[in-house]
Design a protein around this motif. Sequence first.
Motif, PDB file in Angstrom:
ATOM      1  N   GLU A   1     -11.177  -0.320   4.202  1.00 15.67           N
ATOM      2  CA  GLU A   1     -10.648  -0.871   5.423  1.00 15.67           C
ATOM      3  C   GLU A   1      -9.517  -0.199   5.972  1.00 15.67           C
ATOM      4  OE1 GLU A   1      -9.202  -5.034   5.120  1.00 15.67           O
ATOM      5  OE2 GLU A   1      -9.065  -5.116   7.221  1.00 15.67           O
ATOM      6  N   ARG A   2      -8.627  -0.097   5.064  1.00 13.74           N
ATOM      7  CA  ARG A   2      -7.249   0.961   5.032  1.00 13.74           C
ATOM      8  C   ARG A   2      -7.879   1.957   5.676  1.00 13.74           C
ATOM      9  NH1 ARG A   2      -1.772   3.036   3.765  1.00 13.74           N
ATOM     10  NH2 ARG A   2      -2.800   4.604   1.981  1.00 13.74           N
ATOM     11  N   ASP A   3      -8.603   2.714   5.302  1.00 13.24           N
ATOM     12  CA  ASP A   3      -9.057   4.033   5.674  1.00 13.24           C
ATOM     13  C   ASP A   3     -10.056   4.208   6.787  1.00 13.24           C
ATOM     14  OD1 ASP A   3      -7.692   5.317   3.633  1.00 13.24           O
ATOM     15  OD2 ASP A   3      -9.520   5.363   2.255  1.00 13.24           O
ATOM     16  N   GLY A   4     -10.327   3.051   7.465  1.00 14.96           N
ATOM     17  CA  GLY A   4     -11.197   2.829   8.383  1.00 14.96           C
ATOM     18  C   GLY A   4     -12.415   2.876   8.318  1.00 14.96           C
ATOM     19  N   LEU A   5     -13.013   2.773   7.146  1.00 15.53           N
ATOM     20  CA  LEU A   5     -14.280   2.971   6.800  1.00 15.53           C
ATOM     21  C   LEU A   5     -15.208   1.847   7.077  1.00 15.53           C
ATOM     22  CD1 LEU A   5     -13.897   5.404   3.759  1.00 15.53           C
ATOM     23  CD2 LEU A   5     -14.539   5.960   6.076  1.00 15.53           C
TER      24      LEU A   5
ATOM     25  N   ARG B   1     -10.127   9.343  -2.313  1.00 15.02           N
ATOM     26  CA  ARG B   1     -10.625   8.124  -1.572  1.00 15.02           C
ATOM     27  C   ARG B   1     -11.906   7.623  -2.032  1.00 15.02           C
ATOM     28  NH1 ARG B   1     -10.442  10.717   2.517  1.00 15.02           N
ATOM     29  NH2 ARG B   1      -8.405  10.584   2.717  1.00 15.02           N
TER      30      ARG B   1
ATOM     31  N   LEU C   1     -17.151   5.396  11.735  1.00 16.96           N
ATOM     32  CA  LEU C   1     -16.640   6.497  10.678  1.00 16.96           C
ATOM     33  C   LEU C   1     -17.230   6.452   9.376  1.00 16.96           C
ATOM     34  CD1 LEU C   1     -14.537   8.768  10.276  1.00 16.96           C
ATOM     35  CD2 LEU C   1     -12.796   7.216   9.566  1.00 16.96           C
TER      36      LEU C   1
ATOM     37  N   ARG D   1     -10.248  -3.549   0.334  1.00 18.25           N
ATOM     38  CA  ARG D   1      -9.243  -3.370   1.137  1.00 18.25           C
ATOM     39  C   ARG D   1      -8.892  -1.674   1.412  1.00 18.25           C
ATOM     40  NH1 ARG D   1     -10.147  -7.386   1.588  1.00 18.25           N
ATOM     41  NH2 ARG D   1      -8.977  -9.356   1.403  1.00 18.25           N
ATOM     42  N   HIS D   2      -9.213  -1.318   0.317  1.00 14.90           N
ATOM     43  CA  HIS D   2      -8.941   0.497   0.439  1.00 14.90           C
ATOM     44  C   HIS D   2      -9.759   1.087   1.496  1.00 14.90           C
ATOM     45  CE1 HIS D   2      -9.100   4.150  -2.303  1.00 14.90           C
ATOM     46  NE2 HIS D   2      -8.438   4.192  -1.067  1.00 14.90           N
TER      47      HIS D   2
ATOM     48  N   LEU E   1       0.887  -1.113   0.113  1.00 18.15           N
ATOM     49  CA  LEU E   1       0.118  -0.066  -0.112  1.00 18.15           C
ATOM     50  C   LEU E   1       0.931   1.201  -0.198  1.00 18.15           C
ATOM     51  CD1 LEU E   1      -2.384  -1.516   2.703  1.00 18.15           C
ATOM     52  CD2 LEU E   1      -3.241  -0.819   0.509  1.00 18.15           C
TER      53      LEU E   1
END
Lengths: 142, 142
Positions: free
Chosen positions: A81-85, A38, A105, A78-79, A9
């Motif tokens: 998830e990484r951003d905490g969404l 995003r 969030l 994955r994207h 990433l």
Amino acid sequence: MGVMEDGTLASARHTDVADPAPGGRDTTSCEIRDLLDRLADKWSLLVIELLGTGTHRFTELHREIDEISQRMLTLTLRHLERDGLVTRTVHPVVPPRVDYTLTDLGRSLLVAIEGLVWWTRAHRDEIAAARSGYDARRESSA
Amino acid sequence: MGVMEDGTLASARHTDVADPAPGGRDTTSCEIRDLLDRLADKWSLLVIELLGTGTHRFTELHREIDEISQRMLTLTLRHLERDGLVTRTVHPVVPPRVDYTLTDLGRSLLVAIEGLVWWTRAHRDEIAAARSGYDARRESSA
DNA sequence: CGGCATCCTAAGGGATACTG
DNA sequence: CAGTATCCCTTAGGATGCCG
């Protein structure tokens, strides 16, 4: 954007230290860029919207969007998830079961998105009209 | 995305008659697709946001974004004009002067967008934290 | 079932040069 | 100044096949 093909990433490729002229407007630009990087891909909003309904497992999402490729669904998730969404929960059973849920969030973002969805719904016709008007004007001067 | 390289404009390439299973959810998906196809490109939101300040001429916009290429600024503006979001006014003087303004429709969209900008501003830190957390977890299991 | 890895194309978009 | 036209490279993302 951010998820590389090789699975790693990118942390910060386009310099986050931009904004050489610190003015209110430039800051906003930067924020919008963040925002776009995003959500402005082809699927993120769609997935978020779907997860707004509640928890879904991978295959459910895949069925419900179905124009999306498996690859892109994975990447998108994955994207997010990484951003905490979204939260990814793997159940250790066979066959495997993986659940995806919006985080707090993510849900807060959903609210903001709904505003845009509402706008689209409300002005769909105006846009269509504007388009055909524009195209007609173009065609007549061909 | 709508605007073709050759200067013509695609009216409806990805079939607008989609939605084979007419359910409330599919309609929403469709609306989001519309939305994304309209402003999920690299520059539209940025330009709209700038024009929120008031009328700008071409060069002003170019200076204020400056990472954008002349070509993409033109393309983006044509795109927005076609959708009825901005007005293009050519003043018959030399050197030429072209002004761009948000239409009422454009301004109404701006409001919806501001909601997202606000969200980004409010949650920027949470996202950054989520990211580094995610990346750290990934790295430790390398 | 829920993924990675690989391959491959089509679209996005930058750089540059030219024009009214 | 405000574009258009052309060239070219990079990226998104679809298709397919393999794996725990």
